[in-house]
Write an enzyme that holds these catalytic residues in place. Structure first.
Site, PDB file in Angstrom:
ATOM      1  CE1 TYR A  54      -9.913 -14.551  -4.070  1.00 55.77           C
ATOM      2  CE2 TYR A  54      -8.931 -12.740  -5.295  1.00 55.77           C
ATOM      3  CZ  TYR A  54      -9.261 -13.334  -4.089  1.00 55.77           C
ATOM      4  OH  TYR A  54      -8.947 -12.708  -2.905  1.00 55.77           O
ATOM      5  CD  GLN A  94      -5.092   0.312  -0.200  1.00 54.23           C
ATOM      6  OE1 GLN A  94      -5.633  -0.249   0.748  1.00 54.23           O
ATOM      7  NE2 GLN A  94      -5.415   1.549  -0.548  1.00 54.23           N
ATOM      8  CG  ASN A  95      -6.750  -1.072  -6.816  1.00 54.16           C
ATOM      9  OD1 ASN A  95      -7.302  -1.114  -5.710  1.00 54.16           O
ATOM     10  ND2 ASN A  95      -6.792  -0.004  -7.594  1.00 54.16           N
ATOM     11  CG  ASP A 136      -7.239  -3.442 -10.986  1.00 51.10           C
ATOM     12  OD1 ASP A 136      -8.117  -2.704 -10.489  1.00 51.10           O
ATOM     13  OD2 ASP A 136      -6.098  -3.028 -11.270  1.00 51.10           O
ATOM     14  CG  HIS A 180      -3.220  -5.620  -0.707  1.00 49.50           C
ATOM     15  ND1 HIS A 180      -4.226  -4.700  -0.550  1.00 49.50           N
ATOM     16  CD2 HIS A 180      -2.427  -5.476   0.384  1.00 49.50           C
ATOM     17  CE1 HIS A 180      -4.063  -4.054   0.585  1.00 49.50           C
ATOM     18  NE2 HIS A 180      -2.977  -4.501   1.172  1.00 49.50           N
ATOM     19  CB  CYS A 203       1.473 -27.232  -6.344  1.00 53.11           C
ATOM     20  SG  CYS A 203       3.258 -26.996  -6.484  1.00 53.11           S
ATOM     21  CB  CYS A 222       4.286 -29.686  -3.092  1.00 57.47           C
ATOM     22  SG  CYS A 222       3.053 -28.383  -2.939  1.00 57.47           S
ATOM     23  N   GLY A 262      -8.605   7.215  -4.338  1.00 62.53           N
ATOM     24  CA  GLY A 262      -9.574   6.129  -4.432  1.00 62.53           C
ATOM     25  C   GLY A 262      -9.440   5.074  -3.371  1.00 62.53           C
ATOM     26  CB  SER A 272     -12.313   3.565   2.294  1.00 64.46           C
ATOM     27  OG  SER A 272     -11.757   2.260   2.431  1.00 64.46           O
TER      28      SER A 272
HETATM   29  C1  BV8 Z   1      -1.823  -7.874   7.911  1.00 65.52           C
HETATM   30  C2  BV8 Z   1      -6.255  -8.365  -1.802  1.00 65.52           C
HETATM   31  C3  BV8 Z   1      -0.576  -8.852   9.667  1.00 65.52           C
HETATM   32  C4  BV8 Z   1      -7.245  -9.480  -1.908  1.00 65.52           C
HETATM   33  C5  BV8 Z   1      -6.827  -7.054   0.167  1.00 65.52           C
HETATM   34  C6  BV8 Z   1      -3.564  -2.969  11.984  1.00 65.52           C
HETATM   35  C7  BV8 Z   1      -2.298  -3.313  11.547  1.00 65.52           C
HETATM   36  C8  BV8 Z   1      -2.119  -4.420  10.751  1.00 65.52           C
HETATM   37  C9  BV8 Z   1      -3.207  -5.205  10.360  1.00 65.52           C
HETATM   38  C10 BV8 Z   1      -4.456  -4.858  10.796  1.00 65.52           C
HETATM   39  C11 BV8 Z   1      -4.634  -3.753  11.595  1.00 65.52           C
HETATM   40  N1  BV8 Z   1      -5.946  -3.651  11.856  1.00 65.52           N
HETATM   41  C12 BV8 Z   1      -6.611  -4.652  11.239  1.00 65.52           C
HETATM   42  C13 BV8 Z   1      -5.727  -5.412  10.589  1.00 65.52           C
HETATM   43  C14 BV8 Z   1      -6.055  -6.599   9.811  1.00 65.52           C
HETATM   44  C15 BV8 Z   1      -6.401  -6.288   8.363  1.00 65.52           C
HETATM   45  C16 BV8 Z   1      -7.206  -5.042   8.174  1.00 65.52           C
HETATM   46  O1  BV8 Z   1      -6.671  -3.989   7.857  1.00 65.52           O
HETATM   47  N2  BV8 Z   1      -8.498  -5.150   8.362  1.00 65.52           N
HETATM   48  C17 BV8 Z   1      -9.366  -4.026   8.141  1.00 65.52           C
HETATM   49  C18 BV8 Z   1     -10.651  -4.521   7.532  1.00 65.52           C
HETATM   50  C19 BV8 Z   1      -9.597  -3.341   9.473  1.00 65.52           C
HETATM   51  N3  BV8 Z   1      -5.195  -6.215   7.583  1.00 65.52           N
HETATM   52  C20 BV8 Z   1      -4.689  -7.353   7.104  1.00 65.52           C
HETATM   53  O2  BV8 Z   1      -5.150  -8.449   7.340  1.00 65.52           O
HETATM   54  C21 BV8 Z   1      -3.428  -7.229   6.262  1.00 65.52           C
HETATM   55  N4  BV8 Z   1      -2.463  -8.148   6.793  1.00 65.52           N
HETATM   56  O3  BV8 Z   1      -1.839  -6.830   8.459  1.00 65.52           O
HETATM   57  O4  BV8 Z   1      -1.139  -8.959   8.376  1.00 65.52           O
HETATM   58  C22 BV8 Z   1       0.260 -10.048   9.814  1.00 65.52           C
HETATM   59  C23 BV8 Z   1       1.603  -9.907  10.122  1.00 65.52           C
HETATM   60  C24 BV8 Z   1       2.362 -11.033  10.272  1.00 65.52           C
HETATM   61  C25 BV8 Z   1       1.807 -12.302  10.091  1.00 65.52           C
HETATM   62  C26 BV8 Z   1       0.467 -12.441   9.758  1.00 65.52           C
HETATM   63  C27 BV8 Z   1      -0.321 -11.302   9.620  1.00 65.52           C
HETATM   64  C28 BV8 Z   1      -3.694  -7.667   4.831  1.00 65.52           C
HETATM   65  C29 BV8 Z   1      -4.657  -6.728   4.198  1.00 65.52           C
HETATM   66  C30 BV8 Z   1      -4.757  -7.060   2.699  1.00 65.52           C
HETATM   67  C31 BV8 Z   1      -6.073  -7.733   2.405  1.00 65.52           C
HETATM   68  N5  BV8 Z   1      -6.222  -7.899   0.958  1.00 65.52           N
HETATM   69  N6  BV8 Z   1      -6.858  -7.214  -1.171  1.00 65.52           N
HETATM   70  C32 BV8 Z   1      -8.300  -9.185  -2.929  1.00 65.52           C
HETATM   71  O5  BV8 Z   1      -8.389  -8.050  -3.423  1.00 65.52           O
HETATM   72  O6  BV8 Z   1      -9.066 -10.128  -3.248  1.00 65.52           O
HETATM   73  S1  BV8 Z   1      -7.520  -5.679   0.849  1.00 65.52           S
HETATM   74  C33 BV8 Z   1      -8.643  -5.046  -0.234  1.00 65.52           C
HETATM   75  O7  BV8 Z   1      -9.522  -4.254   0.537  1.00 65.52           O
HETATM   76  C34 BV8 Z   1      -8.073  -4.076  -1.223  1.00 65.52           C
HETATM   77  O8  BV8 Z   1      -6.835  -4.488  -1.714  1.00 65.52           O
HETATM   78  C35 BV8 Z   1      -7.992  -2.789  -0.470  1.00 65.52           C
HETATM   79  O9  BV8 Z   1      -6.819  -2.703   0.256  1.00 65.52           O
HETATM   80  C36 BV8 Z   1      -9.122  -2.934   0.499  1.00 65.52           C
HETATM   81  C37 BV8 Z   1     -10.297  -2.110   0.042  1.00 65.52           C
HETATM   82  O10 BV8 Z   1      -9.942  -0.826   0.328  1.00 65.52           O
HETATM   83  P1  BV8 Z   1      -9.994   0.304  -0.813  1.00 65.52           P
HETATM   84  O11 BV8 Z   1      -9.059  -0.029  -1.899  1.00 65.52           O
HETATM   85  O12 BV8 Z   1      -9.832   1.578  -0.113  1.00 65.52           O
HETATM   86  O13 BV8 Z   1     -11.407   0.182  -1.423  1.00 65.52           O
HETATM   87  P2  BV8 Z   1     -12.719   0.564  -0.710  1.00 65.52           P
HETATM   88  O14 BV8 Z   1     -13.776  -0.144  -1.432  1.00 65.52           O
HETATM   89  O15 BV8 Z   1     -12.564   0.393   0.748  1.00 65.52           O
HETATM   90  O16 BV8 Z   1     -12.849   2.133  -0.963  1.00 65.52           O
HETATM   91  C38 BV8 Z   1     -12.929   2.631  -2.264  1.00 65.52           C
HETATM   92  C39 BV8 Z   1     -12.783   4.123  -2.145  1.00 65.52           C
HETATM   93  O17 BV8 Z   1     -12.806   4.664  -3.465  1.00 65.52           O
HETATM   94  C40 BV8 Z   1     -13.914   4.791  -1.392  1.00 65.52           C
HETATM   95  O18 BV8 Z   1     -13.383   5.708  -0.450  1.00 65.52           O
HETATM   96  C41 BV8 Z   1     -14.700   5.535  -2.469  1.00 65.52           C
HETATM   97  O19 BV8 Z   1     -15.241   6.754  -2.000  1.00 65.52           O
HETATM   98  C42 BV8 Z   1     -13.626   5.803  -3.482  1.00 65.52           C
HETATM   99  N7  BV8 Z   1     -14.077   5.949  -4.865  1.00 65.52           N
HETATM  100  C43 BV8 Z   1     -15.145   5.381  -5.458  1.00 65.52           C
HETATM  101  N8  BV8 Z   1     -15.181   5.757  -6.765  1.00 65.52           N
HETATM  102  C44 BV8 Z   1     -14.110   6.578  -6.974  1.00 65.52           C
HETATM  103  C45 BV8 Z   1     -13.407   6.692  -5.774  1.00 65.52           C
HETATM  104  N9  BV8 Z   1     -12.294   7.428  -5.652  1.00 65.52           N
HETATM  105  C46 BV8 Z   1     -11.861   8.085  -6.748  1.00 65.52           C
HETATM  106  N10 BV8 Z   1     -12.487   8.018  -7.944  1.00 65.52           N
HETATM  107  C47 BV8 Z   1     -13.607   7.282  -8.089  1.00 65.52           C
HETATM  108  N11 BV8 Z   1     -14.215   7.219  -9.284  1.00 65.52           N
END
Ligand code: BV8
Length: 257
Positions: A77, A111-112, A114, A129, A157, A160, A197, A199
């Site tokens: 981070y 979702q970012n 930053d 997030h 902390c 605690c 932006g 996926s």
């Molecule tokens: C949860 C913070 C439940 C940290 C992040 C169904 C329902 C619920 C949950 C799930 C489910 N199925 C699976 C799950 C679990 C999981 C999940 O979704 N897994 C995935 C991998 C299948 N979800 C979770 O765990 C979530 N929690 O549901 O909890 C629960 C309920 C009660 C009690 C306990 C638990 C939490 C998810 C959050 C995780 N944290 N970020 C950090 O950043 O360090 S997620 C992180 O990854 C990002 O925040 C973002 O969300 C994700 C990446 O996705 P994108 O932002 O889309 O980025 P990516 O790289 O994928 O794509 C970039 C896109 O940009 C591409 O398409 C590309 O073509 C495009 N691009 C590139 N350049 C450009 C562009 N577009 C425009 N212009 C450009 N120039």
């Protein structure tokens, strides 16, 4: 309808879309890592560089990884915070801040982690997030938080004694229910839903465009790569957000840019 190029090879905004957006009363935007790509922030799908090239973000963005190796996760981070500190909001971030000023009801869901939308001037932001700018206590029942990171390598902390952690939502962790509820409401009550932006893989964020679709909003997608949402988008721009959004804002709201 996909965003086309005009005779000069420039991205063209159709008259139909211009008229539609000028009369739009409520717009909701969902952004993902792609909106920050042109600010030099690697997306989750980009291969990470240097030391981090051997890790996939999904391996590091978990409570388990932090518990097993807090210093590794905190260093990751810190590396990302360094990238963000050296980055500036790009023209896509700035165009969305202009759009917010021109539309009666505007919500930006990101979702970012930053903080670049806020630095671009957007006000009504839902950080699904969290934010890597902030820290909070890792103990479940302790509410201590900090707006920035302390100097110590492995800060604890003061209330605690538990480890401090980035104030982000990791995989397997629940989103803040209040923030998620606001995001769902903004998706269900808008006329226009931009997906920019992202996926569309990570839930529950990935379901928000479909909430808007069910509420008969017009879906507009901006992403150089087609995503599963593409077939539902009335307008799709297969170009970088930093190119499309400034042209769209200047064409639709010429007096505002
Ligand atoms: C949860 C913070 C439940 C940290 C992040 C169904 C329902 C619920 C949950 C799930 C489910 N199925 C699976 C799950 C679990 C999981 C999940 O979704 N897994 C995935 C991998 C299948 N979800 C979770 O765990 C979530 N929690 O549901 O909890 C629960 C309920 C009660 C009690 C306990 C638990 C939490 C998810 C959050 C995780 N944290 N970020 C950090 O950043 O360090 S997620 C992180 O990854 C990002 O925040 C973002 O969300 C994700 C990446 O996705 P994108 O932002 O889309 O980025 P990516 O790289 O994928 O794509 C970039 C896109 O940009 C591409 O398409 C590309 O073509 C495009 N691009 C590139 N350049 C450009 C562009 N577009 C425009 N212009 C450009 N120039």
């Amino acid at each position: 309808m996909s965003g086309s190029l005009n005779a000069f090879g420039h991205i063209a905004i159709s008259d139909e879309l211009v008229t539609f957006l000028r009369t739009a009363q409520s717009v909701t935007v969902l952004t993902g890592a792609g909106i920050s790509a042109e600010s030099g922030i690697p997306t989750f799908r980009d291969s990470q560089t240097g030391l981090w090239a051997k890790y996939h973000p999904q391996e590091l963005a978990t409570l388990q990884a932090f518990t097993q190796n807090p210093d590794l996760v905190l260093d990751w981070y810190r590396w990302r915070r360094g990238l963000v500190a050296r980055a500036v909001p790009n023209s896509g971030h700035l165009a969305l801040a202009v759009m917010e000023q021109c539309v009666p009801r505007f919500t930006l869901i990101t979702q970012n982690v930053d903080g670049l939308h806020a630095r671009a001037g957007t006000k009504n932001i839902l950080e699904l997030h969290g934010s890597l700018q902030r820290m909070r206590c890792s103990a479940a029942n302790c509410k201590f938080s900090l707006p920035d990171w302390p100097e110590e390598t492995t800060p604890r902390c003061p209330q605690c004694g538990a480890l401090l952690r980035p104030d982000v939502v990791w995989f397997g962790e629940a989103l803040d229910p209040h923030v998620l509820d606001l995001a769902v409401q903004a998706s269900r009550s808008c006329q226009v839903f931009f997906s920019i932006g992202t996926s569309g893989v990570v839930e529950p964020a990935a379901s928000l465009p479909y909430e808007a679709l069910r509420a008969e909003a017009t879906i507009i997608e901006i992403n150089p790569q087609p995503t599963p949402l593409n077939i539902y988008a009335k307008y799709s721009f297969l170009y970088p957000a930093g190119q499309v959004l400034p042209i769209l804002a200047a064409t639709v709201w010429p007096d505002s840019s």
